[in-house]
Design a protein around this motif. Structure first.
Motif, PDB file in Angstrom:
ATOM      1  N   LYS A  91      26.964 -16.072  -4.493  1.00 28.05           N
ATOM      2  CA  LYS A  91      26.085 -15.100  -5.136  1.00 28.05           C
ATOM      3  C   LYS A  91      26.895 -14.097  -5.946  1.00 28.05           C
ATOM      4  O   LYS A  91      26.526 -13.724  -7.070  1.00 28.05           O
ATOM      5  CB  LYS A  91      25.253 -14.389  -4.070  1.00 28.05           C
ATOM      6  N   GLU A  92      28.054 -13.642  -5.386  1.00 30.25           N
ATOM      7  CA  GLU A  92      28.906 -12.701  -6.114  1.00 30.25           C
ATOM      8  C   GLU A  92      29.466 -13.345  -7.383  1.00 30.25           C
ATOM      9  O   GLU A  92      29.560 -12.696  -8.434  1.00 30.25           O
ATOM     10  CB  GLU A  92      30.048 -12.239  -5.205  1.00 30.25           C
ATOM     11  N   ASP A  93      29.836 -14.640  -7.312  1.00 36.20           N
ATOM     12  CA  ASP A  93      30.323 -15.351  -8.495  1.00 36.20           C
ATOM     13  C   ASP A  93      29.258 -15.407  -9.576  1.00 36.20           C
ATOM     14  O   ASP A  93      29.535 -15.198 -10.768  1.00 36.20           O
ATOM     15  CB  ASP A  93      30.766 -16.765  -8.120  1.00 36.20           C
ATOM     16  N   ARG A  94      28.012 -15.705  -9.164  1.00 37.98           N
ATOM     17  CA  ARG A  94      26.932 -15.747 -10.152  1.00 37.98           C
ATOM     18  C   ARG A  94      26.723 -14.380 -10.804  1.00 37.98           C
ATOM     19  O   ARG A  94      26.559 -14.267 -12.026  1.00 37.98           O
ATOM     20  CB  ARG A  94      25.636 -16.221  -9.478  1.00 37.98           C
ATOM     21  N   LYS A  95      26.737 -13.343  -9.986  1.00 39.38           N
ATOM     22  CA  LYS A  95      26.564 -11.994 -10.538  1.00 39.38           C
ATOM     23  C   LYS A  95      27.718 -11.637 -11.474  1.00 39.38           C
ATOM     24  O   LYS A  95      27.506 -11.007 -12.531  1.00 39.38           O
ATOM     25  CB  LYS A  95      26.482 -10.973  -9.394  1.00 39.38           C
ATOM     26  N   GLN A  96      28.951 -12.053 -11.113  1.00 45.32           N
ATOM     27  CA  GLN A  96      30.093 -11.763 -11.959  1.00 45.32           C
ATOM     28  C   GLN A  96      29.955 -12.471 -13.306  1.00 45.32           C
ATOM     29  O   GLN A  96      30.256 -11.896 -14.362  1.00 45.32           O
ATOM     30  CB  GLN A  96      31.387 -12.206 -11.254  1.00 45.32           C
ATOM     31  N   LYS A  97      29.500 -13.732 -13.267  1.00 48.40           N
ATOM     32  CA  LYS A  97      29.284 -14.457 -14.526  1.00 48.40           C
ATOM     33  C   LYS A  97      28.200 -13.801 -15.357  1.00 48.40           C
ATOM     34  O   LYS A  97      28.309 -13.708 -16.591  1.00 48.40           O
ATOM     35  CB  LYS A  97      28.913 -15.908 -14.213  1.00 48.40           C
ATOM     36  N   GLU A  98      27.140 -13.328 -14.704  1.00 51.56           N
ATOM     37  CA  GLU A  98      26.083 -12.632 -15.441  1.00 51.56           C
ATOM     38  C   GLU A  98      26.619 -11.356 -16.085  1.00 51.56           C
ATOM     39  O   GLU A  98      26.288 -11.044 -17.233  1.00 51.56           O
ATOM     40  CB  GLU A  98      24.929 -12.310 -14.492  1.00 51.56           C
ATOM     41  N   VAL A  99      27.480 -10.615 -15.354  1.00 54.13           N
ATOM     42  CA  VAL A  99      28.069  -9.386 -15.917  1.00 54.13           C
ATOM     43  C   VAL A  99      28.938  -9.727 -17.120  1.00 54.13           C
ATOM     44  O   VAL A  99      28.913  -9.027 -18.147  1.00 54.13           O
ATOM     45  CB  VAL A  99      28.880  -8.652 -14.822  1.00 54.13           C
ATOM     46  N   ILE A 100      29.705 -10.835 -17.016  1.00 54.71           N
ATOM     47  CA  ILE A 100      30.556 -11.240 -18.140  1.00 54.71           C
ATOM     48  C   ILE A 100      29.713 -11.581 -19.363  1.00 54.71           C
ATOM     49  O   ILE A 100      30.020 -11.171 -20.490  1.00 54.71           O
ATOM     50  CB  ILE A 100      31.431 -12.437 -17.708  1.00 54.71           C
ATOM     51  N   GLN A 101      28.623 -12.333 -19.133  1.00 58.69           N
ATOM     52  CA  GLN A 101      27.753 -12.683 -20.252  1.00 58.69           C
ATOM     53  C   GLN A 101      27.124 -11.437 -20.882  1.00 58.69           C
ATOM     54  O   GLN A 101      27.033 -11.326 -22.117  1.00 58.69           O
ATOM     55  CB  GLN A 101      26.649 -13.644 -19.771  1.00 58.69           C
ATOM     56  N   VAL A 102      26.712 -10.500 -20.032  1.00 62.29           N
ATOM     57  CA  VAL A 102      26.110  -9.271 -20.567  1.00 62.29           C
ATOM     58  C   VAL A 102      27.133  -8.470 -21.353  1.00 62.29           C
ATOM     59  O   VAL A 102      26.838  -7.902 -22.422  1.00 62.29           O
ATOM     60  CB  VAL A 102      25.522  -8.437 -19.413  1.00 62.29           C
ATOM     61  N   ARG A 103      28.377  -8.405 -20.863  1.00 58.24           N
ATOM     62  CA  ARG A 103      29.415  -7.677 -21.595  1.00 58.24           C
ATOM     63  C   ARG A 103      29.707  -8.329 -22.944  1.00 58.24           C
ATOM     64  O   ARG A 103      29.861  -7.640 -23.957  1.00 58.24           O
ATOM     65  CB  ARG A 103      30.682  -7.639 -20.743  1.00 58.24           C
ATOM     66  N   LEU A 104      29.776  -9.691 -22.936  1.00 52.30           N
ATOM     67  CA  LEU A 104      29.982 -10.387 -24.210  1.00 52.30           C
ATOM     68  C   LEU A 104      28.839 -10.126 -25.172  1.00 52.30           C
ATOM     69  O   LEU A 104      29.057  -9.899 -26.382  1.00 52.30           O
ATOM     70  CB  LEU A 104      30.124 -11.893 -23.951  1.00 52.30           C
ATOM     71  N   GLU A 105      27.620 -10.160 -24.654  1.00 51.58           N
ATOM     72  CA  GLU A 105      26.464  -9.880 -25.515  1.00 51.58           C
ATOM     73  C   GLU A 105      26.515  -8.453 -26.050  1.00 51.58           C
ATOM     74  O   GLU A 105      26.182  -8.195 -27.220  1.00 51.58           O
ATOM     75  CB  GLU A 105      25.183 -10.115 -24.712  1.00 51.58           C
ATOM     76  N   ASN A 106      26.969  -7.530 -25.201  1.00 48.41           N
ATOM     77  CA  ASN A 106      27.093  -6.136 -25.638  1.00 48.41           C
ATOM     78  C   ASN A 106      28.131  -6.005 -26.753  1.00 48.41           C
ATOM     79  O   ASN A 106      27.930  -5.285 -27.744  1.00 48.41           O
ATOM     80  CB  ASN A 106      27.473  -5.266 -24.442  1.00 48.41           C
ATOM     81  N   ILE A 107      29.269  -6.720 -26.597  1.00 45.41           N
ATOM     82  CA  ILE A 107      30.303  -6.682 -27.647  1.00 45.41           C
ATOM     83  C   ILE A 107      29.780  -7.268 -28.948  1.00 45.41           C
ATOM     84  O   ILE A 107      30.004  -6.723 -30.047  1.00 45.41           O
ATOM     85  CB  ILE A 107      31.553  -7.432 -27.152  1.00 45.41           C
TER      86      ILE A 107
END
Length: 282
Positions: A91-107
Motif C-alpha cells: 500500500k505504501e508503494d502504491r501511495k509513493q507511486k501516486e505521489v510521484i505521478q502527482v509531482r510529475l503532473e505538477n511539474i
C-alpha cells in the motif's frame, strides 16, 4: 521598378544566406540539444535506479524492524503478521507511486504555465507594436472566422435537424421493436404450451404403445394356452376323434358285457357238464 530590381535580388540573396546559416545553426543546436537530452536521460536513469535501490533497502529495513525489532524480542513471527506487513508495504508503494505521478503532473503543469506566461508576454509585447495594417489584417481574419462560424452554425443546424429526424426514426423503431418483442413473447408462450401438449401426447402415446405391447404379449400367451381354440379344422377333427372314441368306448362296453355273459354261460355249461359227468359215473 527597374532600379530596385538589383537591390531586391541582393536582399533576396542575403535572406537566402541568412536562412541557410540559420538552418545550419538550427541543426547544430538540435544535435547539441539531443546530446544534452541523452546525457540528462542517462543521468536521470542513474538517479532513478539509485533511488529505487535506496527505497528497496529502506523498505527492507522497515520490514526487518517491524518483524524483528526490539519490541518483538523473544516473540515468534506469525504468517499473519508477515502478510500484514507486506500489505502495508505494498500500500505504501502504491501511495509513493501516486505521489510521484502527482509531482510529475505538477511539474508539467508548472512548465505549461511558464510557457503560457511567456506566450502571453510575447503577445502583449506584440500587441503594443501592432500597426494599422496588422489591425486591418486581423479584422479581415476575424471576418473570415465569423463567416466560418456562420457556416458551422448552419451545419450544426442541419445536423440538429438530422439528429431530430434520427431520434424520431429511432423512437419509431424502438416502438416497433417493443411490439415485435411482445409478439415474440406471445409466440414463445404459445410454443411452450404446444411443447407441453406435445410432451403430454407423447407420454400418452408411449403409455398406449406399452399397453398395446402388453396386450399383444398377453394375447400370445392366451393363444399358447388355448391350444386348439383358434384352429377350426383341428377342432372339428378333434370332435370327430372324440365321437369315434365314444363309439368305440360304447362298443368296448358292449363287448365286455357280451364277454361277461358268455363267460357266465360257459361257466354254467361247465357246471352242467361236470354234473352230468358225475351222474354218469355214479
Amino acid at each position: 521598378m527597374d532600379k530596385h530590381v538589383p537591390d531586391q535580388e541582393q536582399r533576396y540573396l542575403k535572406y537566402l544566406s541568412t536562412l541557410e546559416a540559420t538552418r545550419k545553426q538550427y541543426l547544430l543546436d538540435a544535435a547539441s540539444h539531443q546530446q544534452q537530452i541523452e546525457q540528462l536521460r542517462s543521468q536521470c536513469q542513474e538517479v532513478v535506479s539509485r533511488v529505487d535501490k535506496e527505497w528497496a533497502s529502506f523498505q527492507e529495513h522497515k520490514r526487518a524492524i517491524a518483524l524483528y525489532g526490539p519490541n518483538r524480542v523473544g516473540k515468534q513471527v506469525s504468517p499473519a503478521l508477515i502478510q500484514e506487513v507486506e500489505q502495508l508495504q505494498a500500500k505504501e508503494d502504491r501511495k509513493q507511486k501516486e505521489v510521484i505521478q502527482v509531482r510529475l503532473e505538477n511539474i508539467k503543469l508548472k512548465n505549461k504555465i511558464n510557457q503560457f506566461e511567456s506566450i502571453l508576454r510575447s503577445k502583449e509585447e506584440l500587441s503594443e507594436g501592432l500597426h494599422l495594417i496588422d489591425f486591418e489584417q486581423l479584422k479581415i481574419e476575424n471576418q473570415t472566422y465569423n463567416e466560418k462560424i456562420e457556416e458551422r452554425n448552419e451545419e450544426l443546424l442541419k445536423l440538429r435537424k438530422k439528429i431530430t429526424n434520427t431520434v424520431q426514426v429511432l423512437t419509431h423503431v424502438k416502438e416497433k421493436l417493443q411490439f415485435i418483442q411482445a409478439e415474440n413473447q406471445e409466440q414463445r408462450d404459445r410454443l411452450m404450451q404446444v411443447d407441453a401438449l406435445v410432451a403430454q401426447k407423447r407420454d400418452i402415446l408411449t403409455k398406449t404403445k406399452q399397453a398395446r405391447d402388453s396386450l399383444r404379449i398377453d394375447n400370445l400367451k392366451l393363444k399358447q394356452q388355448c391350444g386348439l381354440l383358434g384352429n377350426k379344422t383341428l377342432l372339428r377333427d378333434f370332435e370327430d376323434k372324440v365321437d369315434a372314441t365314444e363309439e368305440l368306448q360304447k362298443k368296448l362296453e358292449n363287448l365286455k358285457r357280451r364277454h361277461a355273459e358268455l363267460t357266465l354261460a360257459s361257466k354254467g355249461m361247465v357246471k352242467k357238464i361236470e354234473v352230468a359227468k358225475s351222474s354218469i359215473l355214479d
